[in-house]
Scaffold this motif. Sequence first.
Motif, mmCIF file in Angstrom:
data_model
loop_
_atom_site.group_PDB
_atom_site.id
_atom_site.type_symbol
_atom_site.label_atom_id
_atom_site.label_comp_id
_atom_site.label_asym_id
_atom_site.label_seq_id
_atom_site.Cartn_x
_atom_site.Cartn_y
_atom_site.Cartn_z
ATOM 1 N N ILE A 160 -0.702 14.696 -6.947
ATOM 2 C CA ILE A 160 -1.178 13.858 -8.002
ATOM 3 C C ILE A 160 0.012 13.369 -8.922
ATOM 4 O O ILE A 160 -0.046 12.222 -9.215
ATOM 5 N N GLN A 161 0.835 14.328 -9.161
ATOM 6 C CA GLN A 161 2.196 13.865 -9.978
ATOM 7 C C GLN A 161 2.807 13.027 -9.583
ATOM 8 O O GLN A 161 3.039 11.886 -10.194
ATOM 9 N N VAL A 162 3.083 12.909 -8.391
ATOM 10 C CA VAL A 162 4.089 12.140 -7.427
ATOM 11 C C VAL A 162 3.256 10.632 -7.276
ATOM 12 O O VAL A 162 3.824 9.658 -7.377
ATOM 13 N N LEU A 163 1.842 10.884 -6.948
ATOM 14 C CA LEU A 163 1.250 9.586 -6.578
ATOM 15 C C LEU A 163 1.316 8.825 -8.139
ATOM 16 O O LEU A 163 1.507 7.478 -8.013
ATOM 17 N N LYS A 164 0.989 9.594 -9.184
ATOM 18 C CA LYS A 164 1.010 8.333 -10.319
ATOM 19 C C LYS A 164 2.658 8.144 -10.511
ATOM 20 O O LYS A 164 2.538 6.873 -11.047
ATOM 21 N N GLN A 165 3.531 8.778 -10.221
ATOM 22 C CA GLN A 165 4.892 8.082 -10.432
ATOM 23 C C GLN A 165 5.126 6.937 -9.545
ATOM 24 O O GLN A 165 5.623 6.014 -10.022
ATOM 25 N N VAL A 225 0.904 -1.233 0.091
ATOM 26 C CA VAL A 225 -0.089 -0.075 0.009
ATOM 27 C C VAL A 225 0.837 1.129 -0.257
ATOM 28 O O VAL A 225 1.828 1.422 0.757
ATOM 29 N N ILE A 226 0.425 2.132 -1.070
ATOM 30 C CA ILE A 226 1.354 3.680 -1.098
ATOM 31 C C ILE A 226 0.342 4.320 -0.282
ATOM 32 O O ILE A 226 -0.709 4.363 -0.362
ATOM 33 N N ALA A 227 0.720 5.003 0.438
ATOM 34 C CA ALA A 227 0.058 6.365 1.415
ATOM 35 C C ALA A 227 0.099 7.586 0.439
ATOM 36 O O ALA A 227 1.130 7.919 0.264
ATOM 37 N N GLY A 228 -1.046 8.063 0.107
ATOM 38 C CA GLY A 228 -1.198 9.356 -0.483
ATOM 39 C C GLY A 228 -1.234 10.510 0.060
ATOM 40 O O GLY A 228 -0.849 11.522 -0.571
ATOM 41 N N ILE A 243 -1.043 -3.831 -5.724
ATOM 42 C CA ILE A 243 -0.975 -2.591 -5.037
ATOM 43 C C ILE A 243 -2.065 -1.721 -4.676
ATOM 44 O O ILE A 243 -3.252 -1.702 -5.633
ATOM 45 N N GLY A 244 -2.279 -1.186 -3.412
ATOM 46 C CA GLY A 244 -3.112 -0.400 -2.931
ATOM 47 C C GLY A 244 -2.696 0.997 -2.805
ATOM 48 O O GLY A 244 -1.595 1.518 -2.727
ATOM 49 N N LEU A 245 -3.643 1.782 -2.539
ATOM 50 C CA LEU A 245 -3.503 3.082 -2.125
ATOM 51 C C LEU A 245 -4.306 3.454 -0.853
ATOM 52 O O LEU A 245 -5.546 3.106 -0.615
ATOM 53 N N GLU A 269 -9.776 13.780 -5.971
ATOM 54 C CA GLU A 269 -8.862 13.966 -7.112
ATOM 55 C C GLU A 269 -7.668 12.834 -6.968
ATOM 56 O O GLU A 269 -7.366 12.469 -8.193
ATOM 57 N N MET A 270 -7.214 12.602 -5.815
ATOM 58 C CA MET A 270 -6.267 11.720 -5.633
ATOM 59 C C MET A 270 -6.719 10.295 -5.891
ATOM 60 O O MET A 270 -6.173 9.173 -6.692
#
Length: 367
Positions: free
Chosen positions: A65-70, A43-46, A83-85, A96-97
């Motif tokens: 948003i840019q870094v999240l996509k990356q 899991v990625i923490a947004g 993979i989760g968020l 938006e995220m």
Amino acid sequence: MQIPGFQIGDLHVRLPIVQGGMAVGISLARLASAVANEGGIGVIAGTGIGMNESGFTSYPLRSNIQVLKQEITKAKSLSSGVIGLNVMMVANGCFEMMTASIKAGIDVIFMGAGLPIKIPKHIFDGSNGNLPKFVPIVSSAKVAQFILTYWEKEYQRIPDAFVIEGPLAGGHLGFKKEFITENSLELIDIVKELTAILKPWETKYEREIPVIAGGGVFDGHDIKRILSAGAKAVQMATRFVTTHECDASPSFKEAYLNCTEDDIILIDSPVGLPGRAIRSPFLDEVSQGVKKPFRCVWHCIKSCDMNTAPYCIAAALIGAKQGRFTNGFAFCGANAYKIKRLLSVKELIEGMMREYNESDKGLSDVS
């Protein structure tokens, strides 16, 4: 004995372990992909994910948003697993995220720190591309029941699973501070209550709604106990901080390795929730009434009042991630003091699987 995997709808997860999302910047692509490669959900923490970007102060949401996509793209390139968020519902820009993560191909969205309501309906309609599984994080069966009823009425659907967090969890907690210090409510009891609440919903929708339980789950013996109580998986965050793959700084990991049980304290967060953290010079000053002046570049948390907040929690967490504990602090679970060494994610999970099987052997010997 082979530990069982679990299903979230048509999504199969080989290992019943969800690595909890840790912000700001503690669980990113490197940690998430390592867990996913072992069969769990990484899991990625947004929250605040773009705060180190040069353009953050001028365009905070765009940077996030840019870094999240990356990070999602990177995690997907490093793993073919799940993979989760993790998103905080009290965070401005959370929808938006979520939309951006769906477009990037995220598999699961975990929704915590606030009720997942008033969500734009387009998020659920698949028009953004891949439709992930949606999993609210709750602290009681009562809250889960409310969400089920609300989602059915507003979205004509229900969540795909639930994470239930007990009072021993780290970070922001869904309990009043007095309740945490005075009540001995066990995670297993909360799991049993939630699974009972879900049974009629599972019958109505003719599918399983898996329960993922977190908060104080430390080893394979704990995993065995929680799964035996009816959960389909566990959520673990604290144990993954002291892995080589964790995205935090070496100083952050050392804070875990060096802390004692007395160093783990409950704090009042500017978010409006209690939290569990490791004592630091920064928190000592805050507890003495020292106000930490800050300039709010983005009202990141809906419930935060910068005029009365003693400090900026986002800046404090970024400071800690970078190892600057005079400017911040580390969230942690109640059992962080038990961790004594750094491991790889693979070593950690293999060790927990051995402990799980030892629990099985013990049970069979007794029977």
